[in-house]
Design an enzyme around this catalytic site. Structure first.
Site, PDB file in Angstrom:
ATOM      1  N   TYR A  26       0.834  -1.213   0.000  1.00 53.14           N
ATOM      2  CA  TYR A  26       0.000   0.000   0.000  1.00 53.14           C
ATOM      3  C   TYR A  26       0.865   1.257   0.000  1.00 53.14           C
ATOM      4  O   TYR A  26       1.065   1.876   1.038  1.00 53.14           O
ATOM      5  CB  TYR A  26      -0.900  -0.053   1.253  1.00 53.14           C
ATOM      6  CG  TYR A  26      -2.017   0.970   1.323  1.00 53.14           C
ATOM      7  CD1 TYR A  26      -2.939   1.109   0.282  1.00 53.14           C
ATOM      8  CD2 TYR A  26      -2.185   1.778   2.442  1.00 53.14           C
ATOM      9  CE1 TYR A  26      -3.981   2.021   0.363  1.00 53.14           C
ATOM     10  CE2 TYR A  26      -3.226   2.695   2.537  1.00 53.14           C
ATOM     11  CZ  TYR A  26      -4.115   2.807   1.490  1.00 53.14           C
ATOM     12  OH  TYR A  26      -5.156   3.716   1.581  1.00 53.14           O
TER      13      TYR A  26
ATOM     14  N   ARG B  31      -1.526   8.062  -3.671  1.00 50.34           N
ATOM     15  CA  ARG B  31      -2.418   7.082  -3.027  1.00 50.34           C
ATOM     16  C   ARG B  31      -3.721   7.727  -2.536  1.00 50.34           C
ATOM     17  O   ARG B  31      -3.729   8.875  -2.142  1.00 50.34           O
ATOM     18  CB  ARG B  31      -1.664   6.442  -1.848  1.00 50.34           C
ATOM     19  CG  ARG B  31      -2.337   5.210  -1.302  1.00 50.34           C
ATOM     20  CD  ARG B  31      -1.518   4.603  -0.192  1.00 50.34           C
ATOM     21  NE  ARG B  31      -1.511   5.423   0.995  1.00 50.34           N
ATOM     22  CZ  ARG B  31      -0.676   5.249   2.030  1.00 50.34           C
ATOM     23  NH1 ARG B  31       0.233   4.297   1.991  1.00 50.34           N
ATOM     24  NH2 ARG B  31      -0.747   6.030   3.085  1.00 50.34           N
ATOM     25  N   ASP B  32      -4.777   6.917  -2.541  1.00 51.09           N
ATOM     26  CA  ASP B  32      -6.087   7.331  -2.016  1.00 51.09           C
ATOM     27  C   ASP B  32      -6.599   8.558  -2.780  1.00 51.09           C
ATOM     28  O   ASP B  32      -7.011   9.556  -2.182  1.00 51.09           O
ATOM     29  CB  ASP B  32      -5.982   7.622  -0.504  1.00 51.09           C
ATOM     30  CG  ASP B  32      -7.323   7.457   0.218  1.00 51.09           C
ATOM     31  OD1 ASP B  32      -8.255   6.889  -0.374  1.00 51.09           O
ATOM     32  OD2 ASP B  32      -7.423   7.903   1.369  1.00 51.09           O
TER      33      ASP B  32
ATOM     34  N   SER C 235      -5.955   8.875   3.604  1.00 54.96           N
ATOM     35  CA  SER C 235      -4.804   7.981   3.464  1.00 54.96           C
ATOM     36  C   SER C 235      -3.866   8.406   2.356  1.00 54.96           C
ATOM     37  O   SER C 235      -3.140   7.576   1.800  1.00 54.96           O
ATOM     38  CB  SER C 235      -5.274   6.537   3.255  1.00 54.96           C
ATOM     39  OG  SER C 235      -5.719   5.997   4.473  1.00 54.96           O
TER      40      SER C 235
ATOM     41  N   ASP D  14      -9.202   4.994  10.557  1.00 59.93           N
ATOM     42  CA  ASP D  14      -9.348   5.146   9.096  1.00 59.93           C
ATOM     43  C   ASP D  14      -8.983   6.556   8.638  1.00 59.93           C
ATOM     44  O   ASP D  14      -8.750   6.778   7.448  1.00 59.93           O
ATOM     45  CB  ASP D  14     -10.796   4.888   8.674  1.00 59.93           C
ATOM     46  CG  ASP D  14     -11.218   3.472   8.972  1.00 59.93           C
ATOM     47  OD1 ASP D  14     -10.484   2.537   8.609  1.00 59.93           O
ATOM     48  OD2 ASP D  14     -12.286   3.291   9.596  1.00 59.93           O
TER      49      ASP D  14
HETATM   50  C1  BGC Z   1      -3.757   3.940   6.530  1.00 54.08           C
HETATM   51  C2  BGC Z   1      -2.460   3.191   6.669  1.00 54.08           C
HETATM   52  C3  BGC Z   1      -2.611   2.075   7.679  1.00 54.08           C
HETATM   53  C4  BGC Z   1      -3.794   1.196   7.332  1.00 54.08           C
HETATM   54  C5  BGC Z   1      -4.048   0.131   8.368  1.00 54.08           C
HETATM   55  C6  BGC Z   1      -4.894   2.982   6.232  1.00 54.08           C
HETATM   56  O1  BGC Z   1      -6.101   3.663   6.245  1.00 54.08           O
HETATM   57  O2  BGC Z   1      -3.654   4.910   5.553  1.00 54.08           O
HETATM   58  O3  BGC Z   1      -1.463   4.081   7.070  1.00 54.08           O
HETATM   59  O4  BGC Z   1      -1.436   1.310   7.724  1.00 54.08           O
HETATM   60  O5  BGC Z   1      -4.958   1.968   7.206  1.00 54.08           O
HETATM   61  O6  BGC Z   1      -4.477   0.674   9.565  1.00 54.08           O
END
Ligand code: BGC
Length: 395
Positions: A117, A122-123, A129, A350
């Site tokens: 990820y 991203r996102d 995120s 989140d």
């Molecule tokens: C975040 C990540 C995190 C993942 C698991 C995502 O929403 O952006 O940084 O590792 O959630 O908690």
């Protein structure tokens, strides 16, 4: 990983606590991995043979959270969460460093789940995120993120790995292609996902690409374009042998087989037959088959224990009142569904509810979102406690 102040204090407290109070949560001490190289057959369901590993990082977060609890029955329920197999998110280049320590206690009959990820931009359809790599930094993604992960996995041929590739990325290209940010991210997403699939195609790996959830690509108009977008990634990666299919409901809230589905009385329900994840896995699975792609699925049941909480199907941020869901198992009762797994580590946020933060997304300020919430990925103690209290099945 960033920690909230209370988590830092909890860590400190657990470090000082007498060992006897924490031995219950100590991982089994086992010889690392198997005595010979692992070869996973991605034409079969590897979760029938391997147990999703309860990784050290989530175990440590949960252990710290337990030591902050004064209610002893809640504390003992919470301690049991540390033993639940959960994926480890490699969400930055720096966090690649988590992989080796997480490998140390993986026994031969366990599989370590990792979430890949870190795509540039991203996102793209949300803010919570947004990642470290900017649009255009695709060569950095390849050489400083994917390549080192490949190297590490190759260095541990006796350990089995399950990979979830880039949650939300390709689904965003299907349904949010009109947003400037997603337009800008598109070519990097396609290139990056194909590169990941091609290079992580190692004998000790099984790969699943993210397919959103029933309320996303399950709409009649999205099924075919969604399947085609995912199949294109699989094909441009050279149809990797270790590719098994899709992940669904990652960090999501949909029930597996609730019928009628949670949003089945909504005015637009007639345009979406995938009112629960079981129907989605079957329906989207058929579309994937037509598009020429392996179509087995793993489904995140980490936080879907309680339904009826969201005002709208698309609400995704720290849904208030949520509970832990079904524990990881390969007994799904549906051939296309390899396993229920925990992908989002329950307790990690989140997205932040701080309206002044750079990554504040208005979804995290909605009425059905828990507040206050810290930055995505960081620990939210009260939310974690609620997940335990509302767990279904209970702990
Ligand atoms: C975040 C990540 C995190 C993942 C698991 C995502 O929403 O952006 O940084 O590792 O959630 O908690």
């Amino acid at each position: 990983m960033k920690l909230t102040q209370s988590a830092v204090l909890a860590f400190a407290a657990s470090a000082l606590a007498a060992p006897s109070s924490t031995t219950q949560q100590e991982p089994r001490k086992v010889a690392a991995a198997c005595s010979s190289a692992v070869s996973l057959d991605a034409s079969t369901n590897v979760f029938k043979k391997y147990t999703l590993h309860a990784n050290k990082f989530y175990r440590d977060e949960v252990t710290a959270a337990v030591s902050a609890l004064s209610d002893s029955s809640l504390a003992s329920a919470a301690a049991a969460v540390a033993d639940v197999g959960t994926f480890l998110w490699i969400d930055t280049i720096a966090n690649i460093a988590k992989i080796e320590p997480a490998l140390a206690d993986v026994p031969c009959d366990h599989i370590l789940g990792l979430v890949i990820y870190d795509l540039p931009g991203r996102d793209c359809a949300a803010k919570a995120s947004n990642g470290e790599l900017k649009v255009g930094e695709i060569s950095k993604y390849k050489s400083q993120y994917i390549d080192p992960i490949v190297k590490l996995i190759k260095a541990y041929p006796n350990t089995a790995f399950a990979l979830v590739i880039e949650p939300d990325s390709l689904p965003n290209l299907v349904t949010n292609a009109d947003k400037d940010t997603c337009k800008q991210s598109a070519s990097g997403y396609r290139d990056g996902v194909a590169y990941a699939l091609k290079n992580l195609n190692l004998p000790n790996v099984v790969m699943y690409i993210d397919a959103g959830h029933g309320g996303w690509l399950g709409w009649d108009a999205n099924l075919k374009p969604g399947a085609q977008e995912l199949a294109k990634a699989y094909t441009s990666a050279g149809k990797p042998k270790q590719f098994r299919g899709i992940s669904t409901n990652v960090a999501g809230w949909n029930a597996w087989d609730l019928s009628p589905g949670e949003f089945s009385t909504a005015s637009d329900a007639k345009y979406n037959k995938c009112q629960n994840e079981k129907i989605y896995v079957t329906t989207f699975g058929a579309a994937l088959k037509t598009a020429g792609m392996p179509n087995h699925a793993i489904v995140d049941t980490g936080r879907n224990g309680v339904t009826g909480l969201r005002k709208e199907w698309g609400d995704w941020c720290n849904v208030h009142g949520a509970g832990f869901g079904v524990r990881p198992t390969a007994d799904t009762g549906t051939e296309l569904a390899d396993a229920f797994v925990w992908i989002k580590p329950g307790g990690e946020s989140d997205g932040t509810s701080d309206t002044s933060a750079n990554r504040y997304d208005s979804f995290c300020g909605k009425d059905d979102a828990f507040k206050p919430a810290p930055e995505a990925g960081t620990w939210n103690q009260v939310y974690f406690e609620d997940l335990i209290k509302n767990a279904n099945p209970s702990f």
